[in-house]
Design a protein around this motif. Sequence first.
Motif: not given
Length: 264
Positions: A167, A170, A174, A179, A182, A243, A246-248, A250-251
Amino acid sequence: MARLAAVRLTPAARTRVAQILGIPDIEEAVANGLAEASIWADHTKAGSNTASWHYIDLALEDRKSDMGKRCENDNCAPARLRLFASQLAAKTTAEETRWNDLDALRFLVHLTGDIHQPLHAASNADQGGNCERLDPPVRQAKTLHTLWDGEIVNSMGESNKTLAANLDREIASWSGKRQQALAAGNPNDWAWESHLLAVKFIYKRLHMPKQPVEFPAVCSAAPAEIIARTWRIPPGYVEAMQSVVRLQLEKAALRLARLLNESL
């Protein structure tokens, strides 16, 4: 999530985190320390009567403007995030509050993660998915809530450190602008975002029947349409939701880092 946030702390914030945790001011030590601190709130919630701080029950028909009435006496995750961030920023002491800075930091880390789990921000008269029994279970998950509370992450087949490293790569790929975008917002914004994800990817996608606006204290008091049957997760659903999870994560990491950098 905690490990990802740790490597994005400013030097000043990292030093203060290390002081609060009583560990060396070294990036790896702080990452390990925050990861360990992130689980404390779950272990203490029963004895400290703080379980309601880990979520906010928003009914499927609620609007963002309804969040206040779903958080009486600040007993919900978004409110507690604001209060603990404010405590750390003001450097209040244990004499001024029930919770010392170590407690505040541990709550801040844990609750940031919690509020990014969609079923910690939604309820369909089902305690945020705790009342839907899965048959067959999905891996170790026997309820809809536990599926989203860990088993989708576990289905990725990566250790915590490996997942964090992937992560991290990833996020690093960006642009700085993405970044920052988010990481933006406040706890109410993040909770509402999670709520919308729950509505879209859980209740609607799994065709859960919409229930009256009720918040049963126990699942035995939930509507019969929820508890009188078991629920089957369709093939491919878990993989499709990876997916989203994963994004949650990262945020949550970017937002936790921002909270700590601003507070410390």
